[in-house]
Enzyme design. Structure first.
Site, PDB file in Angstrom:
ATOM      1  N   GLU A 129       0.797  -1.224   0.000  1.00  0.00           N
ATOM      2  CA  GLU A 129       0.000   0.000   0.000  1.00  0.00           C
ATOM      3  C   GLU A 129       0.835   1.283   0.000  1.00  0.00           C
ATOM      4  OE1 GLU A 129      -4.084  -1.112   2.169  1.00  0.00           O
ATOM      5  OE2 GLU A 129      -2.437  -0.831   3.583  1.00  0.00           O
ATOM      6  N   VAL A 130       1.719   1.407  -0.954  1.00  0.00           N
ATOM      7  CA  VAL A 130       2.505   2.642  -1.029  1.00  0.00           C
ATOM      8  C   VAL A 130       1.698   3.673  -1.813  1.00  0.00           C
ATOM      9  CG1 VAL A 130       4.689   3.667  -1.699  1.00  0.00           C
ATOM     10  CG2 VAL A 130       4.603   1.265  -0.995  1.00  0.00           C
TER      11      VAL A 130
END
Lengths: 545, 518
Positions: free
Chosen positions: A345-346
């Site tokens: 989840e960047v």
């Protein structure tokens, strides 16, 4: 009133009765089936091969002993086993001993007085840490004159002791009995984990230890410690003490000191459980920034810094110096051969806004590449510490070149079968969590949903299937802390435990309900507030109110 | 975020949950020292030393106000003493709280002392709870309370919690702990759904077989008469009424085990199938039994109300039974089994009326248009807002009082912050006259027991039930914003944790003192 009432029914004593699994049965049409316990009693997870005979023996707390077999390669100096003997003796006789029931009783002809534990391989691994390749198998034979538990290594012996304790039951006079039994057992998957999140809420050490204890009762063998995240940084680093000083919820009361971490690791080792720490980067790192200047990317609004920060700054050399020192520390503090590096989840918006990062891009904005290069460098750093790594599936999805022994952690629900297929086709080992996000609660018996998952239910060759080394039940911490963690985790995670340990064809949900109901009462009796599956009772209800 | 927290500390009334009706507060604060802190009775107070309710409340609230007070040395330095002076108009110290007991109080903290005035001891107990929530500690552990004036009273007279001790047995300790936590949220009725299909844990002195055969275990899973007395007297001291429910004619499977011929034998064709349905409404012995049982229940439970259930009666067994069918014919009910149910309920209500008890029944009873006494309270449990609002309007139109539970089935769990749904309920938002609205006497949070026992009751109940507590106590206009309630409720849940209640978190974050159990 209770909306399920018109459907529900019966369900009584767990020892001798069974409950309906299906709430949606009209009570007038359905009559309670004959009270019937599983032929496997309360065994959980179900061993690979079990034969239980009708012949039963009595056990008394005054004469029963767990001892090392003469031939065992582990002797009195193996404190891991000695500690386990005492623990299981307490589990088996704790309640009767207090009542003084078995005072001065003579040994009868059908009394079982000894369990001999025999470590068969020359190296018992007593003083080692468990690993993904540890041999966890064991054989148990319960018969006169004594019961024998044979295991190549101590890890199998620990599981065998748990199984033996699960064979005990009380007769109508409260005396402990066990039937003549032969068991040969080993896990279907090598990696059977629980993820706890100590960042969204701080979890006192006591809670972590109680859950390690419960994990052992369910033959879980990996504690995935999601120790830090955006919300707080409770890990007290010797090298960078500012990280927790500034980033924990409180610098003294809400941190894990080196001594705490050591205690958790040893407590886990004594129960055959690996501790895999996760230090998730480059996203999920807001709390890191509080104690480590310039680590996070300054976000811009237009041409000016907005005052907020994004993921770790991938373009500064100082970032990699920091990572180098930090993971050097981690590799010495945590003995396991693996460390979890996160990588999920960047959010690229902040990187995109930052002019320095844009300058480093060649022409077109290719931000996944920024992530790519950060991860590549991080993996190199971790490799130099002689650790293997686990990563969340996005790192694989983005095409980062990984070491062949990398474990890819599949977590995204919807399409997880396809993901498993892709990861294994690329030749990587993998573990599954997508269907086992236990923090996502719902009304009624959701354990059945977890139980019915088949991890190898994807398209792929036999070789590919072998690359699935297990799974993890994840209890993320947004809505969980010490007040509700334990009843939320157990016995729901026990459903996952059986899926990961027992043979593929162990899928009878009625039989599972009966065994699991008794297993949950056993956990309650051992002081663990495991919540009920359905209307019912335990002979000894939870007392820790 | 930190400044927000200190704001809370400086305006201590904001830290009170549920929110008082009217208050003014300033940043002027007074230090409190446990070595020099006293409760006392006002000169004019009708109750004086020896008042059981207030004497025990003083003792209880001292520990709640000073949670880390242990050693004398720590507090050796004595400031000016601080006195909380309590005055009540009525000496009702030895009575039980009633439906119409006043819970109103005025609390004034100024000039280094507090004065608490109430009509009844029950109001005084509510005021002490408020005071205890206003006290806070600074970073050095010193205690303070701000200058404050509060005038407070509940919006609804009935604010209940239902616990179900039939689907799972709850040890007495778990019930007592729930009563403590109820008082922290100013709940005032413990609705004890004590028996149901799965088990009959109430040990009746008249019919001991009911529990010896119908409980999960005849010795360990029962409530003895002294257990029940203990619960009632413990509740009384907290100003909580105990409302017992003996649900019939459905939900009675466990009754049949210890009382033969009570339940209707079901038939398959012309022969009994060996199974049993609801209570048998055609035998005179049924009513004789019920009369004796309710006579006992009426004397054991002092509250003037009794819950008779009456929900979810399944007619298929009655239909199968030839004696029941014959009775239907004789009574001229035709094939309308709701008439038979009405007949049964009427008989039961008459029994309890004769015992001077007012009945509460589930809404199903009204739905069947049964002739029930004017003062019977209908308990609404079904449906989504549109459905229960229609029902509220229909039942109040008929002049009956109602109790709302439908939006607060708290045993139904889901992911995320469902407390917001409980908070935003509007109990009087239905079409009807002002007179009709007044017939809503309150609401109830129901914790049915299919999936709940002592292992998970507390974190599942708190602080979710507290959201409903504020809706039932506080002014609706002042508490209409769920977002401004959020930080207050977070703060309150940490207070609960500090007091040893396993209240679960609302969202990410921490409490200064985390829960120390497992």
């Amino acid at each position: 009133m209770s909306t399920t009432l018109k459907f529900t029914v019966l369900l009584l004593a767990l020892g001798f009765c069974r409950g309906l699994l299906d709430n949606y049965i009209d009570e007038e049409e359905t009559e309670a089936p004959d009270a019937q316990a599983s032929k496997f009693g309360s065994l959980w997870p179900l061993p690979q091969k079990v034969q239980i005979s009708e012949v039963s023996f009595k056990l008394t707390s005054s004469s029963f002993k767990i001892v090392d077999a003469k031939e065992s390669s582990a002797g009195p100096s193996c404190s891991l086993l000695q500690d386990a003997y005492r623990r299981y003796y307490e589990y088996m006789f704790g309640s009767t001993k207090k009542l003084g029931l078995s005072k001065s009783r003579r040994t009868g002809p059908s009394e079982l007085t000894e369990l001999q534990v025999w470590i068969t391989s020359p190296d018992s691994e007593c003083d080692d840490y468990p690993s993904v390749t540890s041999d966890e198998s064991y054989e148990l034979s319960v018969d006169l004159p004594f019961a024998v538990l044979k295991a190549p290594k101590v890890w199998g012996a620990l599981h065998g002791l748990e199984t033996f304790s699960q064979l005990l039951y009380e007769d109508e006079y409260g005396a402990k009995s066990v039937n003549a039994t032969t068991i040969s057992d080993f896990p279907r998957f090598a990696h059977r984990g629980i993820l706890l999140d100590s960042s969204r809420h701080f979890l006192p050490i006591k809670v972590i230890l109680a859950n390690l204890e419960t994990m052992a009762m369910n033959k879980f063998n990996v504690f995935h410690w999601h120790i830090v995240d955006d919300q707080s940084f409770p890990y007290l680093s010797r090298t960078f003490p500012q990280l927790s000083q500034q980033g924990a919820y409180h610098p003294y009361t809400h941190v894990y000191t080196p001594a705490d971490v050591k205690m958790v690791i040893e407590f886990a080792r004594l129960r055959g459980i690996r501790v895999i720490p996760e230090f998730d980067t480059p996203g999920h790192t807001q709390s890191w920034g509080k104690g480590q200047k310039d680590l996070l990317t300054p976000c811009y609004s237009g041409s000016k810094p907005s005052g907020t920060f994004g993921p770790i700054n991938p373009i500064l050399n100082t970032t990699y110096d920091f990572m180098n020192q930090f993971f050097k520390e981690i590799s010495t503090v945590f003995p396991d051969a693996y460390v979890h590096l996160g990588g999920d989840e960047v959010d690229f918006t902040c990187w995109r806004s930052n002019p320095d990062i844009q300058l480093q891009q060649t022409g077109i904005i290719l931000h996944p590449k920024v992530c790519f290069s950060f991860i590549v460098k991080l993996l190199d750093i971790v490799t130099t510490t002689n650790k293997g790594y686990m990563i969340w599936q996005e790192v694989f999805d983005n095409g980062v070149k990984l070491k062949p022994d990398t474990v890819v952690h599949v977590w995204i629900g919807g399409g997880s079968n396809e993901e498993m297929e892709k990861v294994t086709a690329a030749g990587y080992t993998t573990i599954l969590s997508a269907p086992w996000y236990l923090d996502l609660i719902s009304y009624a018996q959701d354990w059945q949903k977890y139980y019915k998952v088949e991890p190898l239910n994807f398209n792929g060759t036999e070789e590919q299937k072998k690359l699935v080394i297990g799974g993890e039940a994840c209890l993320w911490g947004e809505y969980v802390d010490a007040t509700n963690l334990t009843p939320r985790l157990w016995p729901r995670a026990s459903a996952v435990a059986e899926r990961l340990w027992s043979a593929k064809d162990v899928t009878d949900i009625n039989d599972a309900f009966n065994r699991l109901s008794m297993h949950r009462c056993r956990m309650v009796e051992r002081g663990i507030p495991a919540e009920p599956l359905f209307s019912s009772y335990c002979p000894r209800e939870y007392k820790g109110i | 975020k930190k400044s927000r927290h200190s704001t809370l500390n400086h305006l201590s009334f904001e830290g009170v949950w549920p929110l008082p009706q009217a208050f003014t507060s300033s940043t002027e604060r007074y230090p409190l020292n446990p070595q020099a802190f006293y409760f006392g009775y006002g000169k004019q107070s009708a109750a004086q030393q020896g008042c059981s309710v207030l004497d025990t409340a003083f003792k209880r609230y001292f520990s709640l106000i000073f949670p880390d007070y242990s050693s004398v040395d720590q507090w050796a330095f004595v400031d000016k003493p601080f006195l909380v002076e309590v005055s009540v108009d009525q000496d009702d110290c030895e009575s039980y709280p009633q439906e119409d007991s006043s819970e109103k109080y005025n609390l004034s903290v100024c000039e280094g002392k507090a004065s608490l005035k109430a009509e009844t001891v029950w109001g005084a107990v509510r005021g002490l709870e408020t005071f205890s929530q206003m006290v806070y500690q600074d970073d050095f552990g010193s205690y303070f309370v701000n200058k404050t004036e509060i005038e407070d009273f509940p919006r609804f007279q009935f604010r209940g919690i239902l616990l179900d001790t039939s689907r799972h047995y709850l040890p007495v300790q778990a019930i007592l702990k729930t009563l403590d936590a109820m008082a922290y949220s100013k709940f005032n009725v413990f609705h004890w759904h004590i028996v149901d299909d799965p088990s009959f844990p109430y040990q009746s002195s008249t019919f001991p077989d009911l529990s010896s055969k119908g409980a999960f275990h005849p010795m360990t899973h029962i409530y003895t008469q002294s257990d029940v007395r203990r619960v009632i007297s413990y509740a009384r001291l907290q100003g909580i009424r105990v409302l017992p429910e003996f649900d019939s004619p459905g939900h009675t499977k466990s009754w049949g085990k210890g009382q033969s011929d009570l339940l209707t034998p079901c038939y398959r064709g012309s022969t009994p199938s060996g199974t049993f349905g609801p209570v048998n409404p055609v035998l005179p012995s049924t009513y004789q039994f019920m009369e004796k049982l309710f006579k006992e229940v009426s004397s054991v439970f002092p509250d003037s109300y009794i819950h008779l259930g009456g929900d979810e009666v399944n007619f298929s067994c009655w239909k199968s039974n030839p004696d029941v069918r014959a009775f239907m014919q004789k009574m001229g009910f035709g094939a309308d089994f709701t008439k038979l149910e009405a007949f049964y309920i009427e008989n039961i209500v008459n029994i309890t009326s004769a015992l001077n008890k007012t009945s509460i029944v589930w809404q199903d009873v009204f739905d069947y248009h049964e002739k029930i006494p004017e003062d019977t309270v209908l308990h609404i449990w079904k449906g989504l807002p549109e459905v229960y609002q229609t029902e509220l309007s229909r039942i109040t139109k008929a002049g009956k009082r109602v109790l709302l539970a439908a939006p607060w089935y708290i045993n139904h769990i889901s992911y995320g912050q469902d407390w917001r749904n409980y908070y935003t309920v509007q109990p009087q938002n239905f079409s009807g006259t002002e007179e009709q609205k007044k017939l809503v006497i309150g609401g109830e949070v129901c914790m049915w027991g299919e999936y709940v026992d002592a292992t998970n009751l507390n974190p599942r109940l708190w602080p979710r039930a507290s959201a409903a507590a504020e809706r039932l106590w506080s002014d609706e206009k002042q508490t209409s914003s769920v977002d401004s309630a959020f930080p207050r409720l977070q703060d309150f849940r940490c207070k609960l944790v500090r007091r040893g209640i396993q209240a679960e978190p609302l969202y990410v974050g921490h409490c200064k003192h985390e829960y120390q159990g497992v």
